[in-house]
Design an enzyme around this catalytic site. Structure first.
Site, PDB file in Angstrom:
ATOM      1  N   LYS A 167      46.759   8.639  15.485  1.00  0.00           N
ATOM      2  CA  LYS A 167      46.128   9.965  15.239  1.00  0.00           C
ATOM      3  C   LYS A 167      44.490   9.936  15.100  1.00  0.00           C
ATOM      4  O   LYS A 167      44.069   9.170  14.220  1.00  0.00           O
ATOM      5  CB  LYS A 167      46.672  10.421  13.987  1.00  0.00           C
ATOM      6  CG  LYS A 167      46.613  11.672  13.512  1.00  0.00           C
ATOM      7  CD  LYS A 167      46.662  12.312  12.112  1.00  0.00           C
ATOM      8  CE  LYS A 167      45.509  11.863  11.397  1.00  0.00           C
ATOM      9  NZ  LYS A 167      44.404  13.042  11.729  1.00  0.00           N
ATOM     10  N   GLU A 240      39.124   0.467   6.461  1.00  0.00           N
ATOM     11  CA  GLU A 240      37.767   0.255   6.646  1.00  0.00           C
ATOM     12  C   GLU A 240      37.173   1.398   6.378  1.00  0.00           C
ATOM     13  O   GLU A 240      37.351   2.671   6.871  1.00  0.00           O
ATOM     14  CB  GLU A 240      37.695   0.218   8.367  1.00  0.00           C
ATOM     15  CG  GLU A 240      36.129  -0.401   8.663  1.00  0.00           C
ATOM     16  CD  GLU A 240      35.026   0.566   8.752  1.00  0.00           C
ATOM     17  OE1 GLU A 240      34.495   0.559   7.528  1.00  0.00           O
ATOM     18  OE2 GLU A 240      34.967   0.860   9.984  1.00  0.00           O
ATOM     19  N   CYS A 274      29.526   3.737  10.280  1.00  0.00           N
ATOM     20  CA  CYS A 274      29.976   2.991   8.844  1.00  0.00           C
ATOM     21  C   CYS A 274      28.978   1.969   8.417  1.00  0.00           C
ATOM     22  O   CYS A 274      28.402   1.857   7.439  1.00  0.00           O
ATOM     23  CB  CYS A 274      31.460   2.573   8.797  1.00  0.00           C
ATOM     24  SG  CYS A 274      31.798   1.679  10.320  1.00  0.00           S
ATOM     25  N   GLU A 371      27.145   7.271   0.155  1.00  0.00           N
ATOM     26  CA  GLU A 371      27.151   6.945   1.367  1.00  0.00           C
ATOM     27  C   GLU A 371      26.690   8.530   1.985  1.00  0.00           C
ATOM     28  O   GLU A 371      27.588   9.370   2.001  1.00  0.00           O
ATOM     29  CB  GLU A 371      28.180   6.513   2.068  1.00  0.00           C
ATOM     30  CG  GLU A 371      28.235   6.491   3.579  1.00  0.00           C
ATOM     31  CD  GLU A 371      29.568   5.894   4.345  1.00  0.00           C
ATOM     32  OE1 GLU A 371      30.647   6.435   3.702  1.00  0.00           O
ATOM     33  OE2 GLU A 371      29.536   5.092   5.151  1.00  0.00           O
TER      34      GLU A 371
HETATM   35  O1  TXE Z   1      37.117  11.141   6.337  1.00  0.00           O
HETATM   36  P1  TXE Z   1      38.686  11.230   6.006  1.00  0.00           P
HETATM   37  P2  TXE Z   1      36.300  12.564   6.831  1.00  0.00           P
HETATM   38  C1  TXE Z   1      33.077   9.064   5.256  1.00  0.00           C
HETATM   39  C2  TXE Z   1      31.776   9.577   5.199  1.00  0.00           C
HETATM   40  C3  TXE Z   1      32.305  11.081   5.282  1.00  0.00           C
HETATM   41  C4  TXE Z   1      33.423  11.015   4.559  1.00  0.00           C
HETATM   42  C5  TXE Z   1      34.443  12.200   4.976  1.00  0.00           C
HETATM   43  O2  TXE Z   1      30.982   9.331   4.303  1.00  0.00           O
HETATM   44  O3  TXE Z   1      31.418  12.030   4.762  1.00  0.00           O
HETATM   45  O4  TXE Z   1      34.203   9.822   4.851  1.00  0.00           O
HETATM   46  O5  TXE Z   1      34.845  12.243   6.258  1.00  0.00           O
HETATM   47  C6  TXE Z   1      42.750  11.249   8.189  1.00  0.00           C
HETATM   48  N1  TXE Z   1      46.332   9.998   4.694  1.00  0.00           N
HETATM   49  N2  TXE Z   1      33.619   8.437   6.456  1.00  0.00           N
HETATM   50  O6  TXE Z   1      36.566  13.743   5.901  1.00  0.00           O
HETATM   51  O7  TXE Z   1      39.134  12.505   5.361  1.00  0.00           O
HETATM   52  C7  TXE Z   1      42.068  12.252   8.895  1.00  0.00           C
HETATM   53  O8  TXE Z   1      42.833  13.241   9.304  1.00  0.00           O
HETATM   54  C8  TXE Z   1      46.048   9.541   5.850  1.00  0.00           C
HETATM   55  C9  TXE Z   1      33.251   6.947   7.014  1.00  0.00           C
HETATM   56  O9  TXE Z   1      36.384  12.875   8.087  1.00  0.00           O
HETATM   57  O10 TXE Z   1      39.087   9.976   5.561  1.00  0.00           O
HETATM   58  C10 TXE Z   1      41.363  11.511   9.904  1.00  0.00           C
HETATM   59  O11 TXE Z   1      42.073  11.072  10.985  1.00  0.00           O
HETATM   60  N3  TXE Z   1      45.289  10.152   6.638  1.00  0.00           N
HETATM   61  C11 TXE Z   1      34.068   6.526   8.102  1.00  0.00           C
HETATM   62  C12 TXE Z   1      40.924  10.108   9.060  1.00  0.00           C
HETATM   63  O12 TXE Z   1      41.948  10.258   7.982  1.00  0.00           O
HETATM   64  C13 TXE Z   1      44.334  10.968   6.145  1.00  0.00           C
HETATM   65  C14 TXE Z   1      34.066   7.347   9.482  1.00  0.00           C
HETATM   66  C15 TXE Z   1      39.727   9.945   8.357  1.00  0.00           C
HETATM   67  O13 TXE Z   1      39.427  11.099   7.740  1.00  0.00           O
HETATM   68  C16 TXE Z   1      44.663  11.480   4.983  1.00  0.00           C
HETATM   69  C17 TXE Z   1      34.242   9.000   8.833  1.00  0.00           C
HETATM   70  C18 TXE Z   1      45.491  11.047   4.150  1.00  0.00           C
HETATM   71  N4  TXE Z   1      45.883  11.428   2.771  1.00  0.00           N
HETATM   72  C19 TXE Z   1      34.027   9.182   7.650  1.00  0.00           C
HETATM   73  N5  TXE Z   1      43.542  12.282   4.683  1.00  0.00           N
HETATM   74  C20 TXE Z   1      33.766   5.143   8.442  1.00  0.00           C
HETATM   75  N6  TXE Z   1      34.558   4.229   7.908  1.00  0.00           N
HETATM   76  O14 TXE Z   1      33.238   4.949   9.553  1.00  0.00           O
HETATM   77  C21 TXE Z   1      42.737  12.616   5.969  1.00  0.00           C
HETATM   78  N7  TXE Z   1      43.337  11.388   6.868  1.00  0.00           N
END
Ligand code: TXE
Length: 468
Positions: A167, A240, A274, A371
């Protein structure tokens, strides 16, 4: 409405509902993506269970299928790259690089050996340790590298004999849906299902009865929810969760030689990496030189629509991220920091933010401690190297870090003191399929890539045969 479909049990699946995907460079709708229903999620999961039975049994077939997948992805680069730029924002050249990287990851895992380790072979016992696939895997990915980060999960999971339900982020679902379509020929039905939907779909996947493992890349907040949801059925997890990487310049570094590398270590993909440099520590005597050199680069780099020629940085991916970067920079300025470059949103309908260098800032400021995940780099001065190392380590994150010096031996010794998954010397964000990638502390659990990433999609079994 898009004609991109989900891939469930090898077939193209539309949905009753759709959600809009915006082009971050214009704010316009690129396409609508299918919003997976509960029944469709069940169908994807059940199909991955059924496919697991035969997929796990034939290693040669798996390797050949991954080779075919690698070829199919590379062959479609010219078609996928503009779509990636349209939904993610990155320049077309970077999108092409990401598609080819995705192909390279499939090829790497196709060719990687999965060892059988004999631990005893004498007149009494023959014992070996084998690595078995875990089962159906739920792969959940973010919006910064929608294809590459999916490949980091899908390729090793499939190579080890698991099946996958993937997904993508609701901000960038189109290229992952496209990947599913492209791989329908190379992979048997059910081996890779690609579904799209908003955040609750991710939660429904982690709570679902079928997957035996969750591989997640995203925010710390969602990572906590994933880990909590996995506890019930003791699903295996790899997380991650981002970082706040420090780069430490040592006093003997050659500013002219490293400035551009430092800049791109922080600003690649607009800082939405990241493991980008998210805070930079510089010795007092060379502080002004480093700030000036970075500010000069920040003001000359070409920012614009990723489809336009010569553009080096696109927009941020989404409005929430733009607001966050803006808020952190404003907070730093309000607490006395100096804007050496940028510090403002750029005109237009897209989510553009001027590449920003923030000087005269210290630990304790949100831009340094949190971050930012965007194009705003705080530069902090220090007196003694031990002090810089202590600041670098005083973080809940521990993904990467780097040390910059003309003396690579000394820099290596300082780098070894960093509490992080990857400690670089005179470079940052340099990643490769064979190099394990993961973080300590809040940056995650487990690693991706290399044989270690493959092992994360396996469970050990001891086969112990008594001879006498
Ligand atoms: O991340 P989310 P977001 C960090 C970065 C950014 C922040 C928010 O600081 O500002 O995260 O980004 C799915 N159970 N990174 O809001 O929400 C969601 O649909 C399972 C770091 O985009 O964590 C998406 O597919 N899945 C980073 C994925 O999780 C869930 C990269 C990431 O979304 C969920 C991006 C749940 N409860 C943002 N809720 C890195 N590590 O590289 C959401 N998702």
């Amino acid at each position: 409405m898009t004609d991109l479909t989900m891939t469930i049990d090898g077939a193209a699946v539309a949905s009753e509902r759709y959600f809009d995907v915006l082009n971050p460079a214009t704010g316009n709708i690129v396409a609508a993506a299918p919003d997976c229903t509960t029944q469709q999620l069940d169908a994807a999961m059940d199909s991955s269970s059924c496919a697991f039975v035969t997929w796990r049994a034939d290693e040669d077939r798996r390797r050949e299928a991954l080779r075919q997948a690698a070829k199919a992805i590379a062959a479609a680069a010219a078609e996928i790259a503009p779509l990636l730029t349209a939904e993610q924002g990155k320049p077309l050249r970077d999108s092409t690089g990401e598609v080819l990287g995705t192909s390279a990851w499939f090829k790497y895992y196709a060719n990687l050996e999965l060892p059988r380790e004999v631990i005893q072979d004498d007149d009494r016992v023959f014992a070996e340790v084998v690595r078995r696939p875990i089962g159906p895997v739920a792969a959940i990915t973010p919006w910064n590298y929608p294809l590459l980060l999916a490949a980091w999960k899908i390729a090793p999971a499939l190579r080890a004999g698991n099946t996958v339900v993937a997904k993508p982020s609701p901000y960038t679902p189109l290229t992952a849906l496209k990947l599913g379509e492209i791989l329908r020929e190379a992979l048997p039905p059910g081996v890779l299902n690609v579904i799209s939907g908003r955040d609750p779909l991710g939660a429904a996947m982690t709570a679902h009865r079928v997957p035996r493992k969750i591989s997640f890349t995203g925010s710390v907040q969602s990572g906590r929810r994933v880990a909590a949801a996995a506890v019930d059925g003791f699903k295996r997890v790899t997380l991650e969760l981002g970082g706040n990487d420090a780069a430490i310049v040592l006093a003997d570094a050659d500013v002219g030689a490293i400035a551009s590398k430092l800049f791109w270590g922080a600003f690649t993909n607009n800082g939405q990496v990241c493991s980008a440099i998210k805070r930079l520590y510089v010795p007092e005597p060379m502080y002004d030189d480093v700030v000036d050199a970075l500010a000069a680069l920040a003001t000359t780099v070409r920012v614009g629509n990723g489809l336009d020629d010569g553009v080096q940085l696109g927009p941020l991916n989404n409005r929430a991220q733009l607001d966050r970067v803006s808020e952190l920079v404003d907070d730093a300025v309000n607490t006395g920091a100096r804007v050496a470059a940028g510090g403002v949103r750029m005109d237009g309908d897209g989510y553009f933010y001027a590449p920003t260098i923030i000087a005269d800032v210290a630990d304790g400021t949100r831009l340094v401690d949190e971050e930012q995940f965007g194009p705003a780099l705080p530069v902090i001065s220090y007196r003694r190297a031990e002090e810089a190392v202590a600041h670098a380590n005083a973080s809940n994150f521990g993904l990467g870090g780097s040390v910059w010096s003309s003396d690579t031996e000394r820099a290596g010794m300082v780098a070894a003191q960093l509490e992080c998954g990857t400690a670089w010397v005179n470079t940052h964000i340099t990643l490769a399929p064979h190099q394990p990638f993961g973080g300590v502390k809040w940056s995650g659990l487990g690693v991706e890539n290399g044989p270690w990433g493959l092992y994360g999609f396996t469970e050990l079994q001891v086969i112990h045969r008594a001879k006498a």
